[in-house]
Write an enzyme that holds these catalytic residues in place. Structure first.
Site, PDB file in Angstrom:
ATOM      1  N   TYR A 201      14.365  44.542  28.257  1.00  0.00           N
ATOM      2  CA  TYR A 201      14.088  44.314  29.823  1.00  0.00           C
ATOM      3  C   TYR A 201      15.134  44.561  30.606  1.00  0.00           C
ATOM      4  O   TYR A 201      15.128  45.184  31.713  1.00  0.00           O
ATOM      5  CB  TYR A 201      13.633  42.505  29.887  1.00  0.00           C
ATOM      6  CG  TYR A 201      13.588  42.316  31.313  1.00  0.00           C
ATOM      7  CD1 TYR A 201      12.298  42.402  31.996  1.00  0.00           C
ATOM      8  CD2 TYR A 201      14.512  41.610  31.966  1.00  0.00           C
ATOM      9  CE1 TYR A 201      12.330  42.185  33.353  1.00  0.00           C
ATOM     10  CE2 TYR A 201      14.434  41.104  33.328  1.00  0.00           C
ATOM     11  CZ  TYR A 201      13.279  41.471  34.198  1.00  0.00           C
ATOM     12  OH  TYR A 201      13.199  40.953  35.361  1.00  0.00           O
TER      13      TYR A 201
HETATM   14  N1  NAP Z   1       9.810  35.712  40.010  1.00  0.00           N
HETATM   15  C1  NAP Z   1      10.976  35.659  39.709  1.00  0.00           C
HETATM   16  O1  NAP Z   1      11.555  34.661  39.601  1.00  0.00           O
HETATM   17  C2  NAP Z   1      11.782  36.857  39.573  1.00  0.00           C
HETATM   18  C3  NAP Z   1      13.114  36.874  39.016  1.00  0.00           C
HETATM   19  C4  NAP Z   1      13.819  37.971  38.901  1.00  0.00           C
HETATM   20  C5  NAP Z   1      13.247  39.316  39.154  1.00  0.00           C
HETATM   21  N2  NAP Z   1      11.993  39.334  39.628  1.00  0.00           N
HETATM   22  C6  NAP Z   1      11.523  40.697  39.858  1.00  0.00           C
HETATM   23  O2  NAP Z   1      10.591  40.655  41.017  1.00  0.00           O
HETATM   24  C7  NAP Z   1       9.219  41.296  41.072  1.00  0.00           C
HETATM   25  C8  NAP Z   1       8.206  40.410  40.967  1.00  0.00           C
HETATM   26  O3  NAP Z   1       8.310  39.534  40.161  1.00  0.00           O
HETATM   27  P1  NAP Z   1       7.005  38.599  39.901  1.00  0.00           P
HETATM   28  O4  NAP Z   1       7.360  37.357  39.181  1.00  0.00           O
HETATM   29  O5  NAP Z   1       6.362  38.400  41.061  1.00  0.00           O
HETATM   30  O6  NAP Z   1       6.319  39.455  38.712  1.00  0.00           O
HETATM   31  P2  NAP Z   1       4.822  39.398  38.227  1.00  0.00           P
HETATM   32  O7  NAP Z   1       4.203  37.963  38.536  1.00  0.00           O
HETATM   33  O8  NAP Z   1       5.176  39.344  36.464  1.00  0.00           O
HETATM   34  O9  NAP Z   1       3.957  40.472  38.435  1.00  0.00           O
HETATM   35  C9  NAP Z   1       4.417  41.900  38.105  1.00  0.00           C
HETATM   36  C10 NAP Z   1       3.060  42.581  38.404  1.00  0.00           C
HETATM   37  O10 NAP Z   1       3.472  43.699  37.951  1.00  0.00           O
HETATM   38  C11 NAP Z   1       2.212  44.360  37.042  1.00  0.00           C
HETATM   39  N3  NAP Z   1       2.641  45.226  36.043  1.00  0.00           N
HETATM   40  C12 NAP Z   1       3.006  44.921  34.848  1.00  0.00           C
HETATM   41  N4  NAP Z   1       3.125  45.589  33.917  1.00  0.00           N
HETATM   42  C13 NAP Z   1       2.424  46.912  34.385  1.00  0.00           C
HETATM   43  C14 NAP Z   1       2.050  48.303  34.159  1.00  0.00           C
HETATM   44  N5  NAP Z   1       2.456  48.553  32.850  1.00  0.00           N
HETATM   45  N6  NAP Z   1       1.440  48.810  35.151  1.00  0.00           N
HETATM   46  C15 NAP Z   1       1.111  48.487  36.189  1.00  0.00           C
HETATM   47  N7  NAP Z   1       1.314  47.295  36.720  1.00  0.00           N
HETATM   48  C16 NAP Z   1       2.201  46.597  35.914  1.00  0.00           C
HETATM   49  C17 NAP Z   1       1.684  43.067  36.864  1.00  0.00           C
HETATM   50  O11 NAP Z   1       0.119  43.328  36.364  1.00  0.00           O
HETATM   51  P3  NAP Z   1      -0.969  42.442  36.084  1.00  0.00           P
HETATM   52  O12 NAP Z   1      -1.656  41.736  37.209  1.00  0.00           O
HETATM   53  O13 NAP Z   1      -2.082  43.233  35.361  1.00  0.00           O
HETATM   54  O14 NAP Z   1      -0.230  41.336  35.071  1.00  0.00           O
HETATM   55  C18 NAP Z   1       2.065  42.173  37.440  1.00  0.00           C
HETATM   56  O15 NAP Z   1       0.945  41.895  38.549  1.00  0.00           O
HETATM   57  C19 NAP Z   1       9.545  41.938  39.338  1.00  0.00           C
HETATM   58  O16 NAP Z   1      10.001  43.282  39.670  1.00  0.00           O
HETATM   59  C20 NAP Z   1      10.529  41.145  38.663  1.00  0.00           C
HETATM   60  O17 NAP Z   1      10.913  41.750  37.641  1.00  0.00           O
HETATM   61  C21 NAP Z   1      11.389  38.082  39.543  1.00  0.00           C
END
Ligand code: NAP
Length: 235
Positions: free
Chosen positions: A147
């Site tokens: 990751y």
């Molecule tokens: N939330 C945090 O605290 C946090 C912290 C550090 C970094 N981030 C970054 O911020 C961003 C948003 O975070 P989040 O927590 O909202 O992420 P999340 O809830 O995991 O949502 C990510 C989305 O990406 C989609 N996805 C995953 N694999 C995919 C693929 N192969 N093709 C197309 N779509 C795909 C998922 O689709 P599905 O709906 O089908 O699962 C999901 O809706 C991400 O880049 C994450 O790494 C977040």
């Protein structure tokens, strides 16, 4: 006055992507949101006026299929926000599947979409690409090395695309640390995670929207990654 061309945000069916897409719509920006799974948030997005397009970045064919669908839907883009992400632990020894999955979603999809959408972005008077990586790339991760490496690759692409596409297109990154917990995170995990930052809070998705707007609105920032980590590097 917001541009007439839409902002593309990937993986916007839930959590941070959903919040940012809804906030952009509320602020008058047209939005194209991609989704892999049909999630409840998509109904909210459609009701608010977003165009929602299926996109599965599991392999190169899926990425190219999405690019074709996108080009059939719009003649220009105000911005691209690479938000889609998978957070998978490293596989058992010798197993490359987790690395390959995250390489496709974190690196190959943004790379190909950026290359293929240059003309769409250049149709807009102001144009941006924003890569959402992760603050963990500062220090590595013992159990999530794939990751971390693929997010570091995504962050590195900020510099290369910023150089390549200037001055027509600004390219920046956002590197968040803990923004929102997952439902299944227990109290012990939450306590430990909160203690890692100087601010000690779960800030919620609005801090990412604020960062996104800063990068969209400022005409002199390119090739930069904004750290949004509550001061984790201070502890
Ligand atoms: N939330 C945090 O605290 C946090 C912290 C550090 C970094 N981030 C970054 O911020 C961003 C948003 O975070 P989040 O927590 O909202 O992420 P999340 O809830 O995991 O949502 C990510 C989305 O990406 C989609 N996805 C995953 N694999 C995919 C693929 N192969 N093709 C197309 N779509 C795909 C998922 O689709 P599905 O709906 O089908 O699962 C999901 O809706 C991400 O880049 C994450 O790494 C977040």
């Amino acid at each position: 006055m917001p541009s007439l061309f839409p902002i593309l945000i990937t993986g916007a069916g839930q959590r941070l992507g959903l919040h940012c897409a809804l906030r952009l719509l509320a602020d008058g920006f047209p939005v194209i949101a991609t989704y892999r799974s049909e999630r409840p948030g998509l109904a909210q997005l459609r009701a608010a006026g977003a165009v929602t397009l299926p996109a599965d970045f599991t392999d190169e064919a899926g990425i190219r299929r999405f690019i074709d669908i996108l080009k059939a839907h719009t003649e220009g883009l105000r911005a691209i926000v690479h938000n889609a992400s998978a957070w998978l632990p490293d596989g058992p020894e010798g197993d490359a599947s987790a690395f390959a999955r995250m390489y496709h979603v974190h690196m190959l999809a943004p790379y190909l979409i950026n290359l293929e959408c240059e003309a769409l972005l250049k149709a807009s008077t102001a144009a941006d690409i924003i890569h959402i990586s992760d603050d963990v790339i500062r220090k590595g991760s013992a159990r999530h090395s794939a990751y971390c490496a693929t997010k570091a690759g995504l962050d590195s692409l900020v510099l290369s695309f910023a150089a390549r596409l200037a001055p027509a297109i600004k390219v920046n990154g956002i590197a968040p640390a803990l923004i929102t917990f997952n439902e299944q995170d227990d109290d012990a995990y939450r306590h430990k995670a909160l203690a890692k930052s100087a601010m000690g809070i779960e800030p919620g998705a609005e801090v990412i929207y604020q960062s996104l707007r800063y990068l969209l609105d400022n005409c002199y920032v390119t090739g930069t990654t904004l750290t949004v980590n509550g001061g984790r590097h201070l502890k």
